[in-house]
Enzyme design. Structure first.
Site, PDB file in Angstrom:
ATOM      1  N   ASP A   1     116.875 141.507 108.696  1.00 15.14           N
ATOM      2  CA  ASP A   1     116.558 142.319 109.861  1.00 15.14           C
ATOM      3  C   ASP A   1     115.422 143.276 109.495  1.00 15.14           C
ATOM      4  O   ASP A   1     114.951 143.310 108.345  1.00 15.14           O
ATOM      5  CB  ASP A   1     117.820 143.058 110.331  1.00 15.14           C
ATOM      6  CG  ASP A   1     117.697 143.560 111.758  1.00 15.14           C
ATOM      7  OD1 ASP A   1     118.713 143.952 112.343  1.00 15.14           O
ATOM      8  OD2 ASP A   1     116.562 143.558 112.303  1.00 15.14           O
TER       9      ASP A   1
ATOM     10  N   GLU B   1     119.937 150.389 120.037  1.00 16.83           N
ATOM     11  CA  GLU B   1     120.337 150.581 118.641  1.00 16.83           C
ATOM     12  C   GLU B   1     120.905 151.978 118.401  1.00 16.83           C
ATOM     13  O   GLU B   1     121.650 152.497 119.235  1.00 16.83           O
ATOM     14  CB  GLU B   1     119.155 150.236 117.734  1.00 16.83           C
ATOM     15  CG  GLU B   1     118.649 148.808 117.975  1.00 16.83           C
ATOM     16  CD  GLU B   1     117.657 148.335 116.948  1.00 16.83           C
ATOM     17  OE1 GLU B   1     116.692 147.661 117.318  1.00 16.83           O
ATOM     18  OE2 GLU B   1     117.845 148.619 115.747  1.00 16.83           O
TER      19      GLU B   1
HETATM   20  C1  GLC Z   1     116.034 145.381 115.220  1.00 12.72           C
HETATM   21  C2  GLC Z   1     117.402 144.811 115.478  1.00 12.72           C
HETATM   22  C3  GLC Z   1     117.427 143.313 115.645  1.00 12.72           C
HETATM   23  C4  GLC Z   1     116.115 142.837 116.254  1.00 12.72           C
HETATM   24  C5  GLC Z   1     115.009 143.132 115.258  1.00 12.72           C
HETATM   25  C6  GLC Z   1     113.630 142.742 115.796  1.00 12.72           C
HETATM   26  O1  GLC Z   1     116.105 146.411 114.291  1.00 12.72           O
HETATM   27  O2  GLC Z   1     118.442 145.163 114.574  1.00 12.72           O
HETATM   28  O3  GLC Z   1     118.552 142.981 116.467  1.00 12.72           O
HETATM   29  O4  GLC Z   1     116.181 141.444 116.503  1.00 12.72           O
HETATM   30  O5  GLC Z   1     114.979 144.502 114.846  1.00 12.72           O
HETATM   31  O6  GLC Z   1     113.280 143.543 116.890  1.00 12.72           O
END
Ligand code: GLC
Length: 609
Positions: A279, A479
């Site tokens: 991630d 988030e």
């Molecule tokens: C974010 C998220 C993830 C997402 C990624 C790209 O931090 O945790 O779910 O797909 O970054 O945006």
């Protein structure tokens, strides 16, 4: 087991062996630099097409809200076409291996202006309709491919246990069986629609203590398997091609460095044959030295690293770790073979460049057909929690006052991961669709909008209106910025915004709506005290403690985050359709008890049982 290892008919075996032959032949031609390049995923703002070729980059992503040009499908197609062309320019130094571009199309391709924005997952969980979820997957895939994109970081298979978590709305339910019942269907809808799916976040993202985003999930292995791992089984059996690792920890160990969970359980025991993606900046916290951090992640089984800005450092650091023998070449070869396998198996090598694809002409993007599916999803997602005096269904000829901060705000309806990472408010950024007010106005000529600059004077008393619809709720968030907890920065540096004091602030300290948004209960009470029956509609990413608002309302509807097609709310408020939604997770009351259990939901009077 999944498509690469599960029992399969002979024809599939032939296909799989052809895939393997192509993968191994290509792998044998690759240099170490080309291999490490395939494992590297920068963010579009930090890498050019020329750099994609020069450094043999395997994937580029858009972070939430990172949109090219005027953020129309044509702008996305042009951007992807440039990256694709660069990746396919074979010469003495570079092998033609198509780029895989990834986006967060988690409720439609909602980054892009004009997209159909479907209800977020928590509303789909309330709808209890796996077939609908598969249809949403297919429609989403069409709108992702209309932008020239081939990969979405969806579905989220989190099992959210605590509504204080800012990502609760990305979870279908607190019940792993419901999440599992959707997992295979959404993967099938996306991948049969021609887009690579990504089951995330591996594993236990929804079970952290206190619902803290990127926090620690403290459970024994039996509980981890029963609740958080279980939904991945149908996703892998359906052939999910990628999995994204969670930024959270399990019993104090970061998932991004967890060899047992990634290599032994996911790849070994469950037979996952696709590739594992880290991630956002998930590697950084693993060690003080970035090269060592990269080595820890790759040795744990991560195959591609989402490294938005520091991708040059990653490439250099990982190369040094391979040369020192810290990362075996065999691990690199396995990672690259997995990435190539996904690109071959998904048909990427056979695709025309984005600008020349039939699907790239925007046909189907934001179409009536897709919006009808989204409106159906809205209808089915609504949960009726209270209906005193059978005030619902409303009469279409009634004099209805409509008010509240979310009454006429398509941005609020959509929530996070819509046009912007943190979402938007207002209507201008959400092109197409209907606000809840616009849906009501279309069926009830006697309705008027009050407040927010709209006409209609201060209502005097019940002689003026038969009912009021008050649409309240949360501002959009994504988030950790949606967490409910003691104030203090969300884990700095791992989110899209630069770390800094106060920049990444959680949403609030309590789930009590009257504390988070005191204006809501004042509006509801004010109208009720004038003798006007109030129908309160809550637009939120999660259950909230709303005892005061419910007590002052004749009817109370949980609408979750319905997306662009707000008219689906009027379809049910005025009785064209009945309420079928049921709570996907328990609804809290004051004093931390559960006011309504999972599965609760009323129907309109006179409905068959
Ligand atoms: C974010 C998220 C993830 C997402 C990624 C790209 O931090 O945790 O779910 O797909 O970054 O945006």
């Amino acid at each position: 087991m999944n498509r690469f290892t599960s029992a399969r008919p002979a024809s599939a075996t032939v296909v799989a062996s052809n895939v393997e032959r192509r993968v191994l032949a290509l792998l044998a031609r690759m240099t170490l630099d080309q291999k490490i390049g395939q494992m590297t995923q920068p963010e579009r703002l930090h890498v050019t097409p020329a750099q994609v070729k020069r450094h043999h980059i395997g994937s580029v992503l858009s972070g939430g809200g990172s949109c090219p040009g005027d953020n129309r499908p044509a702008d996305w197609v042009a951007m992807n076409d440039a990256y694709w062309a660069a990746s396919m320019e074979e010469d003495a130094d570079h092998l033609a291996i198509p780029i895989l571009y990834g986006v967060d199309a988690i409720h439609g391709n909602a980054n892009v202006r004009g997209a159909t924005v479907f209800p977020h997952n928590i509303g789909l969980g309330a709808a209890r309709d796996p077939g609908l979820v598969e249809r949403i997957g297919r429609a989403t895939a069409r709108e992702v491919r209309a932008a020239g994109v081939d990969w979405t970081f969806a579905p989220t298979l989190a099992v959210a246990g605590d509504p204080r978590w800012g990502r609760t709305y990305e979870s279908y339910s607190e019940d792993p069986r419901l999440v599992g019942g959707y997992a295979g269907r959404i993967v099938r809808g996306l991948q049969e629609g021609g887009v690579v799916a990504c089951a995330k976040h591996w594993v236990g993202d929804g079970g952290t203590r206190g619902g803290v985003d990127q926090g620690d999930t403290v459970v024994d292995e039996a509980e981890l398997r029963r609740v958080h791992i279980a939904p991945y089984v149908p996703a892998l059996e359906t052939g999910a091609l990628t999995v994204m690792v969670s930024l959270s920890s399990w019993n104090g160990e970061q998932c991004h460095a967890h060899r047992y969970l990634i290599r032994d359980v996911l790849k070994g025991e469950m037979g996952f044959g696709g590739f594992v993606l880290s991630d956002w900046n998930g590697v950084d916290p693993l060690a003080d030295d970035f090269g060592e951090a990269a080595a820890a992640a790759v040795n744990a089984g991560i195959d591609m690293v989402m490294v938005p800005e520091r991708w040059r450092e990653f490439i250099a650091g990982l190369r040094a770790q391979v040369e020192r023998g810290v990362v075996p070449v065999g691990r690199i070869d396995d990672a690259v073979a997995r990435i190539l396998r996904v690109k071959v198996a998904s048909g990427l090598f056979e695709r025309a460049r984005p600008a020349e694809r039939r699907g790239s002409n925007g046909v189907g993007f934001g179409s009536h057909e897709h919006r009808a599916v989204a409106r159906e999803a809205v209808r089915k997602s609504l949960v009726l929690l209270r209906n005193e005096g059978a005030v619902l269904p409303l009469d279409k000829g009634a004099r209805v006052l409509v008010t509240g901060p979310a009454a006429h705000d398509r941005g609020r309806q959509c929530g996070g991961f819509t046009v912007e990472w943190q979402g938007v408010t207002g209507n201008e950024a959400i092109v197409g669709g209907t606000s809840i007010w616009e849906g009501i106005r279309a069926v009830a000529p006697g309705a008027v909008l009050w407040g927010g600059g709209a006409r209609a004077a201060e209502p005097s008393d019940a002689r003026e209106f038969d009912a009021a619809v008050v649409v309240i709720g949360e501002r959009p968030y994504a988030e950790g910025m949606g967490d409910i907890r003691e104030l203090g920065p969300v884990r700095p540096g791992t989110n899209h915004l630069p770390a800094g004091p106060g920049v990444l602030r959680p949403y609030g300290r309590t789930l009590e709506l009257a504390s988070l948004h005191p204006e809501a209960v004042r509006t509801v009470r004010g109208l009720a005290e004038r003798g006007i029956p109030v129908v309160t509609v809550l637009v939120s990413g999660r259950p909230l403690v709303a005892d005061a608002e419910m007590a002052a309302s004749s009817a109370f509807v949980a609408a979750w985050l319905p997306g662009s097609e707000g008219a689906g709310v009027a379809d049910v408020l005025f009785g064209d359709h009945d309420f079928v939604g049921r709570l996907p997770m328990g609804w809290p009351g004051g004093g931390d008890d559960v006011l309504f259990p999972r599965g609760y939901g009323l129907q309109l009077p006179g409905s068959e049982v």
